[in-house]
Scaffold this motif. Structure first.
Motif, PDB file in Angstrom:
ATOM      1  N   LEU A   1       0.819  -1.210   0.000  1.00 14.81           N
ATOM      2  CA  LEU A   1       0.000   0.000   0.000  1.00 14.81           C
ATOM      3  C   LEU A   1       0.856   1.265   0.000  1.00 14.81           C
ATOM      4  O   LEU A   1       0.580   2.195  -0.769  1.00 14.81           O
ATOM      5  N   ALA A   2       1.872   1.329   0.834  1.00 13.06           N
ATOM      6  CA  ALA A   2       2.708   2.530   0.912  1.00 13.06           C
ATOM      7  C   ALA A   2       3.366   2.829  -0.428  1.00 13.06           C
ATOM      8  O   ALA A   2       3.441   3.994  -0.862  1.00 13.06           O
ATOM      9  N   ASN A   3       3.841   1.787  -1.111  1.00 14.93           N
ATOM     10  CA  ASN A   3       4.471   1.976  -2.421  1.00 14.93           C
ATOM     11  C   ASN A   3       3.459   2.452  -3.452  1.00 14.93           C
ATOM     12  O   ASN A   3       3.763   3.295  -4.302  1.00 14.93           O
ATOM     13  N   LEU A   4       2.257   1.900  -3.382  1.00 13.65           N
ATOM     14  CA  LEU A   4       1.210   2.294  -4.319  1.00 13.65           C
ATOM     15  C   LEU A   4       0.838   3.766  -4.141  1.00 13.65           C
ATOM     16  O   LEU A   4       0.744   4.516  -5.123  1.00 13.65           O
ATOM     17  N   LEU A   5       0.632   4.178  -2.900  1.00 16.19           N
ATOM     18  CA  LEU A   5       0.261   5.570  -2.641  1.00 16.19           C
ATOM     19  C   LEU A   5       1.367   6.527  -3.079  1.00 16.19           C
ATOM     20  O   LEU A   5       1.102   7.596  -3.636  1.00 16.19           O
ATOM     21  N   ASP A   6       2.615   6.135  -2.829  1.00 17.62           N
ATOM     22  CA  ASP A   6       3.746   6.961  -3.247  1.00 17.62           C
ATOM     23  C   ASP A   6       3.817   7.069  -4.765  1.00 17.62           C
ATOM     24  O   ASP A   6       4.060   8.151  -5.321  1.00 17.62           O
ATOM     25  N   TYR A   7       3.585   5.946  -5.440  1.00 12.02           N
ATOM     26  CA  TYR A   7       3.627   5.930  -6.910  1.00 12.02           C
ATOM     27  C   TYR A   7       2.530   6.804  -7.511  1.00 12.02           C
ATOM     28  O   TYR A   7       2.765   7.554  -8.472  1.00 12.02           O
ATOM     29  N   LEU A   8       1.348   6.727  -6.929  1.00  9.50           N
ATOM     30  CA  LEU A   8       0.215   7.505  -7.452  1.00  9.50           C
ATOM     31  C   LEU A   8       0.255   8.955  -6.989  1.00  9.50           C
ATOM     32  O   LEU A   8      -0.407   9.814  -7.587  1.00  9.50           O
ATOM     33  N   GLY A   9       0.976   9.220  -5.915  1.00 12.63           N
ATOM     34  CA  GLY A   9       1.024  10.570  -5.378  1.00 12.63           C
ATOM     35  C   GLY A   9      -0.258  10.969  -4.679  1.00 12.63           C
ATOM     36  O   GLY A   9      -0.683  12.136  -4.741  1.00 12.63           O
ATOM     37  N   VAL A  10      -0.885  10.008  -3.992  1.00  7.14           N
ATOM     38  CA  VAL A  10      -2.141  10.282  -3.279  1.00  7.14           C
ATOM     39  C   VAL A  10      -2.059   9.693  -1.879  1.00  7.14           C
ATOM     40  O   VAL A  10      -1.184   8.885  -1.575  1.00  7.14           O
ATOM     41  N   SER A  11      -2.976  10.121  -1.023  1.00 10.79           N
ATOM     42  CA  SER A  11      -3.116   9.543   0.308  1.00 10.79           C
ATOM     43  C   SER A  11      -4.111   8.392   0.259  1.00 10.79           C
ATOM     44  O   SER A  11      -4.796   8.190  -0.765  1.00 10.79           O
ATOM     45  N   ARG A  12      -4.218   7.654   1.337  1.00 14.62           N
ATOM     46  CA  ARG A  12      -5.209   6.576   1.382  1.00 14.62           C
ATOM     47  C   ARG A  12      -6.612   7.154   1.244  1.00 14.62           C
ATOM     48  O   ARG A  12      -7.476   6.589   0.559  1.00 14.62           O
ATOM     49  N   GLU A  13      -6.861   8.299   1.881  1.00 12.69           N
ATOM     50  CA  GLU A  13      -8.170   8.942   1.771  1.00 12.69           C
ATOM     51  C   GLU A  13      -8.475   9.305   0.320  1.00 12.69           C
ATOM     52  O   GLU A  13      -9.614   9.144  -0.141  1.00 12.69           O
ATOM     53  N   GLU A  14      -7.460   9.750  -0.410  1.00 14.15           N
ATOM     54  CA  GLU A  14      -7.667  10.091  -1.817  1.00 14.15           C
ATOM     55  C   GLU A  14      -7.837   8.840  -2.671  1.00 14.15           C
ATOM     56  O   GLU A  14      -8.568   8.852  -3.675  1.00 14.15           O
ATOM     57  N   LEU A  15      -7.175   7.732  -2.286  1.00 14.03           N
ATOM     58  CA  LEU A  15      -7.397   6.474  -2.999  1.00 14.03           C
ATOM     59  C   LEU A  15      -8.845   6.041  -2.839  1.00 14.03           C
ATOM     60  O   LEU A  15      -9.466   5.531  -3.793  1.00 14.03           O
ATOM     61  N   ILE A  16      -9.400   6.260  -1.664  1.00 11.44           N
ATOM     62  CA  ILE A  16     -10.815   5.959  -1.434  1.00 11.44           C
ATOM     63  C   ILE A  16     -11.692   6.845  -2.315  1.00 11.44           C
ATOM     64  O   ILE A  16     -12.694   6.391  -2.885  1.00 11.44           O
ATOM     65  N   GLU A  17     -11.325   8.099  -2.468  1.00 17.90           N
ATOM     66  CA  GLU A  17     -12.088   9.005  -3.340  1.00 17.90           C
ATOM     67  C   GLU A  17     -12.057   8.520  -4.783  1.00 17.90           C
ATOM     68  O   GLU A  17     -13.074   8.575  -5.492  1.00 17.90           O
ATOM     69  N   ILE A  18     -10.894   8.043  -5.231  1.00 17.81           N
ATOM     70  CA  ILE A  18     -10.796   7.484  -6.583  1.00 17.81           C
ATOM     71  C   ILE A  18     -11.764   6.314  -6.731  1.00 17.81           C
ATOM     72  O   ILE A  18     -12.485   6.196  -7.730  1.00 17.81           O
ATOM     73  N   ALA A  19     -11.797   5.459  -5.717  1.00 17.41           N
ATOM     74  CA  ALA A  19     -12.700   4.307  -5.751  1.00 17.41           C
ATOM     75  C   ALA A  19     -14.158   4.740  -5.755  1.00 17.41           C
ATOM     76  O   ALA A  19     -14.990   4.140  -6.457  1.00 17.41           O
ATOM     77  N   LEU A  20     -14.484   5.759  -5.005  1.00 17.99           N
ATOM     78  CA  LEU A  20     -15.865   6.236  -4.960  1.00 17.99           C
ATOM     79  C   LEU A  20     -16.316   6.764  -6.320  1.00 17.99           C
ATOM     80  O   LEU A  20     -17.490   6.639  -6.688  1.00 17.99           O
ATOM     81  N   LEU A  21     -15.396   7.336  -7.076  1.00 19.06           N
ATOM     82  CA  LEU A  21     -15.746   7.839  -8.408  1.00 19.06           C
ATOM     83  C   LEU A  21     -15.895   6.703  -9.410  1.00 19.06           C
ATOM     84  O   LEU A  21     -16.764   6.745 -10.289  1.00 19.06           O
ATOM     85  N   THR A  22     -15.049   5.685  -9.309  1.00 17.48           N
ATOM     86  CA  THR A  22     -15.111   4.585 -10.276  1.00 17.48           C
ATOM     87  C   THR A  22     -16.184   3.567  -9.928  1.00 17.48           C
ATOM     88  O   THR A  22     -16.664   2.843 -10.799  1.00 17.48           O
ATOM     89  N   GLY A  23     -16.556   3.497  -8.631  1.00 19.48           N
ATOM     90  CA  GLY A  23     -17.578   2.554  -8.189  1.00 19.48           C
ATOM     91  C   GLY A  23     -17.029   1.497  -7.261  1.00 19.48           C
ATOM     92  O   GLY A  23     -15.918   0.991  -7.462  1.00 19.48           O
ATOM     93  N   THR A  24     -17.786   1.178  -6.232  1.00 18.79           N
ATOM     94  CA  THR A  24     -17.421   0.153  -5.265  1.00 18.79           C
ATOM     95  C   THR A  24     -18.617  -0.770  -5.067  1.00 18.79           C
ATOM     96  O   THR A  24     -19.663  -0.608  -5.706  1.00 18.79           O
ATOM     97  N   ASP A  25     -18.470  -1.715  -4.154  1.00 18.63           N
ATOM     98  CA  ASP A  25     -19.604  -2.590  -3.815  1.00 18.63           C
ATOM     99  C   ASP A  25     -20.723  -1.813  -3.135  1.00 18.63           C
ATOM    100  O   ASP A  25     -21.826  -2.345  -2.974  1.00 18.63           O
ATOM    101  N   TYR A  26     -20.448  -0.589  -2.740  1.00 19.64           N
ATOM    102  CA  TYR A  26     -21.397   0.184  -1.947  1.00 19.64           C
ATOM    103  C   TYR A  26     -22.078   1.303  -2.721  1.00 19.64           C
ATOM    104  O   TYR A  26     -23.040   1.889  -2.242  1.00 19.64           O
ATOM    105  N   HIS A  27     -21.562   1.613  -3.909  1.00 21.90           N
ATOM    106  CA  HIS A  27     -22.169   2.637  -4.761  1.00 21.90           C
ATOM    107  C   HIS A  27     -21.568   2.511  -6.153  1.00 21.90           C
ATOM    108  O   HIS A  27     -20.360   2.272  -6.292  1.00 21.90           O
TER     109      HIS A  27
END
Length: 333
Positions: free
Chosen positions: A211-237
């Protein structure tokens, strides 16, 4: 379904041999059982069954995969789902409909003799029901392998256990484990090896994502990774129609998450789902204790009740028993 982050995660996956993965692994049990039920079937899609018609594909997967894990130095603990959040109900209903349609298509394919299509549709019709869960837990107990009942999502519990150091990595096919904060996610562990897919043989290898390597590579925080998921779609929306992971990454990097939601999803408040990913219901009430298998109990269950070949069962048990007797630095059992 999970979350569709594959397009922005591809460069952060590390392909490994099974021999390179050692330590305690928290396995998303529902995910693993679904994989076993989907893959371990007859050529026409019929699942493995005993003489009474009880499905045994999942028991086959647990026995032989678990023995293989232990032999390779992986100490598995299976995490079972609890009560799903209310905002997952629509996804669960949709999955139920998909399985029903696939089951009907399987029967139609069998009727016309289309074996390849029958296998495909049968795999998609797999169901993890109470019988599958109960017999899986019974077998794990006899094998001396611990399992944990999560209060809610199994992936969230596995991520929590990985975060606190109780396990070295979480195992699931879905990327949701990263949103729940698992420091390390391993994919393909329960399906690795040589497999027949669409008429050809392929080799599936485990993949590790830090996870730490992924966030560093993307240049985002975990909270922002969640935002990316919320835009693309999850099991919850379902997210924003037409927005993929690369577009969502760009929007979040540009600070346009809130404005995009306001424009494209005016009736959607992401706060509850965001909070669920950041602080899901989990438990610390578990005891990770491994023991030597109850050989007689396993044989009585699998060979006596479910018609497994005694020779194959004893072969798998030998792997577990040999490991249990070894005195290693990590004190296995």
């Amino acid at each position: 379904m999970g979350v569709a982050l594959r397009d922005i995660i591809a460069d952060c996956k590390e392909t490994l041999d099974l021999d390179a993965l050692k330590g305690v692994a928290a396995i998303d049990a529902h995910n693993a059982l679904y994989q076993f039920l989907s893959i371990i079937r007859q050529p026409d899609g019929t699942p493995l069954m005993n003489a009474e018609g009880q499905v045994t594909s999942h028991l086959t997967g647990i026995l032989f995969r678990t023995a293989n894990f232990v032999e390779k130095g992986i100490k598995p603990v299976y995490i079972f789902d609890g009560t799903p959040p209310t905002f997952k109900q629509e996804t669960l209903d949709q999955r139920r409909e998909v399985r029903t349609r696939a089951g009907n298509a399987w029967k139609e394919a069998l009727a016309v003799g289309d074996i390849a299509e029958a296998y495909k549709q049968a795999s998609a019709s797999a169901r993890v029901d109470a019988y599958v869960i109960e017999t899986a837990q019974e077998l794990l107990g006899l094998l001396g392998i611990p399992w944990v009942q999560a209060p809610s999502e199994g992936e969230a519990q596995a991520a929590h256990m990985a975060g606190k150091g109780s396990v070295q990595f979480a195992v699931s096919q879905d990327y949701d484990s990263l949103l729940f904060g698992s420091p390390v996610l391993v994919r393909n562990l329960t399906v690795s090896g040589r497999r027949r897919v669409r008429g050809r043989t392929i080799t599936v290898s485990p993949e590790r994502i830090v996870l730490a390597n992924l966030l560093d590579y993307l240049g985002v925080s975990r909270e922002e990774l969640i935002e990316i998921a919320l835009l693309t779609g999850t099991d919850y929306h379902p997210g924003v129609r037409g927005v993929g992971a690369k577009t969502a990454l760009k929007l979040v990097r540009n600070g346009e998450f809130e404005s995009t939601v306001a424009e494209k999803l005016p009736d959607f408040d992401p706060a509850s789902i965001r909070e669920f990913f950041l602080a899901p219901p989990v438990t610390d009430d578990y005891n990770l204790s491994w023991s030597a298998p109850d050989t007689d109990g396993v044989v009585a269950m699998l060979s006596g009740r479910f018609d497994f070949s005694p020779e194959r069962v004893e072969g798998a048990l030998e792997k577990l028993s040999v490991k249990a007797k070894q005195q290693t630095l990590d004190q296995w059992f």
